[in-house]
Enzyme design. Structure first.
Site, PDB file in Angstrom:
ATOM      1  N   GLU A 177      76.500  35.413   9.777  1.00 16.70           N
ATOM      2  CA  GLU A 177      77.075  34.754  11.258  1.00 16.70           C
ATOM      3  C   GLU A 177      76.164  33.644  11.703  1.00 16.70           C
ATOM      4  O   GLU A 177      76.893  32.981  12.144  1.00 16.70           O
ATOM      5  CB  GLU A 177      77.404  35.881  12.062  1.00 16.70           C
ATOM      6  CG  GLU A 177      76.119  36.617  12.645  1.00 16.70           C
ATOM      7  CD  GLU A 177      76.347  37.495  13.646  1.00 16.70           C
ATOM      8  OE1 GLU A 177      75.831  38.562  13.741  1.00 16.70           O
ATOM      9  OE2 GLU A 177      76.700  37.125  14.895  1.00 16.70           O
ATOM     10  N   THR A 212      75.672  38.872   3.409  1.00 10.59           N
ATOM     11  CA  THR A 212      74.813  39.848   4.451  1.00 10.59           C
ATOM     12  C   THR A 212      75.020  41.164   3.808  1.00 10.59           C
ATOM     13  O   THR A 212      76.442  41.786   3.554  1.00 10.59           O
ATOM     14  CB  THR A 212      75.312  39.674   6.007  1.00 10.59           C
ATOM     15  OG1 THR A 212      74.659  40.899   6.661  1.00 10.59           O
ATOM     16  CG2 THR A 212      76.599  39.783   6.155  1.00 10.59           C
ATOM     17  N   ASP A 271      74.796  43.270   5.892  1.00 11.11           N
ATOM     18  CA  ASP A 271      75.380  44.140   7.198  1.00 11.11           C
ATOM     19  C   ASP A 271      76.926  44.226   6.941  1.00 11.11           C
ATOM     20  O   ASP A 271      77.515  45.142   7.746  1.00 11.11           O
ATOM     21  CB  ASP A 271      75.153  43.317   8.479  1.00 11.11           C
ATOM     22  CG  ASP A 271      73.586  43.459   8.687  1.00 11.11           C
ATOM     23  OD1 ASP A 271      72.778  44.030   8.142  1.00 11.11           O
ATOM     24  OD2 ASP A 271      73.196  42.074   9.393  1.00 11.11           O
ATOM     25  N   GLY A 298      68.888  36.093   6.696  1.00 12.06           N
ATOM     26  CA  GLY A 298      68.296  37.286   6.092  1.00 12.06           C
ATOM     27  C   GLY A 298      68.618  37.529   4.628  1.00 12.06           C
ATOM     28  O   GLY A 298      69.898  37.170   4.271  1.00 12.06           O
ATOM     29  N   HIS A 305      63.384  46.860   4.892  1.00 11.96           N
ATOM     30  CA  HIS A 305      63.987  45.677   3.814  1.00 11.96           C
ATOM     31  C   HIS A 305      64.052  46.301   2.349  1.00 11.96           C
ATOM     32  O   HIS A 305      64.377  45.473   1.617  1.00 11.96           O
ATOM     33  CB  HIS A 305      62.746  44.594   4.010  1.00 11.96           C
ATOM     34  CG  HIS A 305      62.710  44.031   5.307  1.00 11.96           C
ATOM     35  ND1 HIS A 305      62.151  44.585   6.213  1.00 11.96           N
ATOM     36  CD2 HIS A 305      63.542  42.997   5.729  1.00 11.96           C
ATOM     37  CE1 HIS A 305      62.407  43.892   7.655  1.00 11.96           C
ATOM     38  NE2 HIS A 305      63.028  42.801   7.066  1.00 11.96           N
ATOM     39  N   GLU A 343      70.433  51.393  12.609  1.00 13.36           N
ATOM     40  CA  GLU A 343      69.129  50.820  13.460  1.00 13.36           C
ATOM     41  C   GLU A 343      69.505  50.312  14.882  1.00 13.36           C
ATOM     42  O   GLU A 343      68.971  50.236  15.519  1.00 13.36           O
ATOM     43  CB  GLU A 343      68.524  49.733  13.004  1.00 13.36           C
ATOM     44  CG  GLU A 343      69.280  48.403  12.643  1.00 13.36           C
ATOM     45  CD  GLU A 343      68.652  47.056  12.014  1.00 13.36           C
ATOM     46  OE1 GLU A 343      67.660  47.192  11.749  1.00 13.36           O
ATOM     47  OE2 GLU A 343      69.258  46.011  11.733  1.00 13.36           O
TER      48      GLU A 343
HETATM   49  O1  F6P Z   1      70.980  40.672   8.796  1.00 16.21           O
HETATM   50  C1  F6P Z   1      70.368  41.432   7.886  1.00 16.21           C
HETATM   51  C2  F6P Z   1      69.411  42.295   8.499  1.00 16.21           C
HETATM   52  O2  F6P Z   1      68.593  42.851   7.422  1.00 16.21           O
HETATM   53  C3  F6P Z   1      69.648  43.170   9.600  1.00 16.21           C
HETATM   54  O3  F6P Z   1      70.383  44.238   8.797  1.00 16.21           O
HETATM   55  C4  F6P Z   1      68.464  43.330  10.220  1.00 16.21           C
HETATM   56  O4  F6P Z   1      68.803  43.730  11.519  1.00 16.21           O
HETATM   57  C5  F6P Z   1      67.744  42.170  10.269  1.00 16.21           C
HETATM   58  O5  F6P Z   1      68.335  41.343   8.980  1.00 16.21           O
HETATM   59  C6  F6P Z   1      66.329  42.217   9.919  1.00 16.21           C
HETATM   60  O6  F6P Z   1      65.827  40.730   9.921  1.00 16.21           O
HETATM   61  P1  F6P Z   1      64.392  40.367   9.506  1.00 16.21           P
HETATM   62  O7  F6P Z   1      64.270  40.278   8.125  1.00 16.21           O
HETATM   63  O8  F6P Z   1      64.009  39.072  10.255  1.00 16.21           O
HETATM   64  O9  F6P Z   1      63.364  41.328  10.158  1.00 16.21           O
END
Ligand code: F6P
Length: 343
Positions: A103, A125, A127, A10, A273, A222
């Site tokens: 990760e 990240t 996160d 991401g 996002h 989430e």
């Molecule tokens: O790892 C970053 C993140 O934004 C997480 O917080 C979220 O669960 C995931 O990526 C969302 O992924 P995607 O953009 O593939 O929907």
């Protein structure tokens, strides 16, 4: 040297600041050539690249996203994936690769290093769940976005005497939820590390009402889940190439449960996002720049299989394998310390 760079997983604010720092020091200081592979590991699998120059990386420091593109491609899930990565490496005469990721991307980097590739990792990240570094860049920006949203939701919650549920990202770690909730003065904060009891959530909200505050903010990460046997169901769904389910939806579930159990009007907002997009904070720009400079130095020191990391105020090197062994989650004792602020 000939240095490869990629951004995987991401995206997050600060990726371009790392790329810029790597390119500046690689070219101006070391006289290197820098090859940017497109869309994470896909660029190495499909030999998709751009040569990066000082000119092509001008003006990108404050820009969110990544000029290289990103994807959740896992080379270990593709037939001949490792061989294809190695082939692209050799065909460009790459001496080493700087992989900027979380990760998943760094997990693949660590395995590729064991399979003989020269790789240095840079932790990113929103996160903030990577071990072996105190913090990842992108987190601070996501936190600012989430906190500002909570501040805005506060005023409308108060006007309408409503419960507003705010769902934030973070996957299986509650760092964004906990910190944005604390910064925004949330009345309830729910994180994945500690399954919640919906009745306890409602009790805190009712207590606030009884104390003359007929509105509340509930921040839910989430990945938060209800305790077993507490009458709320878990999320299910597809998984990506690294085996992660697509999360989201707990906010709406809480909206329904809280409203039906308390009778208080409730609305949910999913930040999604928005937390990942846009310009990085000054903190993230500086951290990303420091990590980028340290990564190119590490490449010239031959520190393959290592990751640059922030420890207190210093940038240090750690083993990539240690950084990806286990995700870093919120310690339950830390979360519980703030319980006095809820309700
Ligand atoms: O790892 C970053 C993140 O934004 C997480 O917080 C979220 O669960 C995931 O990526 C969302 O992924 P995607 O953009 O593939 O929907």
């Amino acid at each position: 040297m000939r240095i490869g760079v990629l951004t995987g997983g991401g995206d997050c604010p600060g990726l371009n600041a790392v790329i810029r720092a790597v390119v500046r020091k690689a070219i101006d200081h070391y006289g290197d050539a820098v090859i940017g592979f497109r869309d994470g590991w896909r660029g190495l699998l499909e030999d998709s690249f751009d040569e990066l120059t000082i000119e092509s990386t001008r003006g990108i420091l404050p820009r969110g996203g990544t000029i290289l593109g990103s994807s959740r491609t896992n080379p270990y899930k593709r037939e001949d994936g490792v061989a294809r990565v190695q082939e692209t490496f050799s065909s460009h005469n790459i001496d080493g690769l700087i992989a900027i990721g979380g990760e998943d991307t760094l997990g693949a980097a660590s395995r590729l290093h064991e399979d003989g590739l020269n790789v240095i990792g840079v932790p990113k990240t929103i996160d903030n769940d990577l071990a072996a570094t105190d913090v990842t860049f992108g987190f601070d920006t996501a936190l600012h976005v989430a906190t500002e949203a909570i501040d805005r939701l506060h005023t409308t919650a108060e006007s309408h005497h409503r419960i507003l549920v705010v769902e934030v990202m973070g996957r299986n770690a509650g760092w964004i939820g906990l910190h944005a909730g604390l910064a925004g003065g949330a009345d309830v904060i729910l994180i994945p590390e500690l399954p919640f009891d919906i009745e306890e959530v409602c009790r805190l909200i009712r207590r606030r009402h009884a104390r003359g505050r007929p509105f509340s903010i509930v921040v839910v990460a989430e990945g938060a889940t209800p305790k077993e046997g507490t009458a709320m169901t878990l999320q299910t769904g597809d998984v990506d190439e690294f085996g992660h389910p697509r999360l989201g939806g707990i906010g709406q579930q809480l909206e329904r449960e809280i409203e039906s159990r308390t009778g208080f009007e409730t609305r949910a907002t999913v930040l999604g996002h928005v937390q990942r997009g846009g310009t990085p904070t000054a903190f993230d720009r500086v951290l990303a720049t420091r990590l980028g400079l340290a990564a190119i130095d590490a490449a010239h020191d031959g520190q393959w299989g290592r990751m640059v990391a922030l420890h207190a105020t210093e940038i240090e090197l750690v083993a990539l394998a240690d950084a990806v062994a286990e995700p870093r989650r919120v310690p339950v004792e830390e979360y519980e310390r703030y319980g006095v602020l809820f309700g």
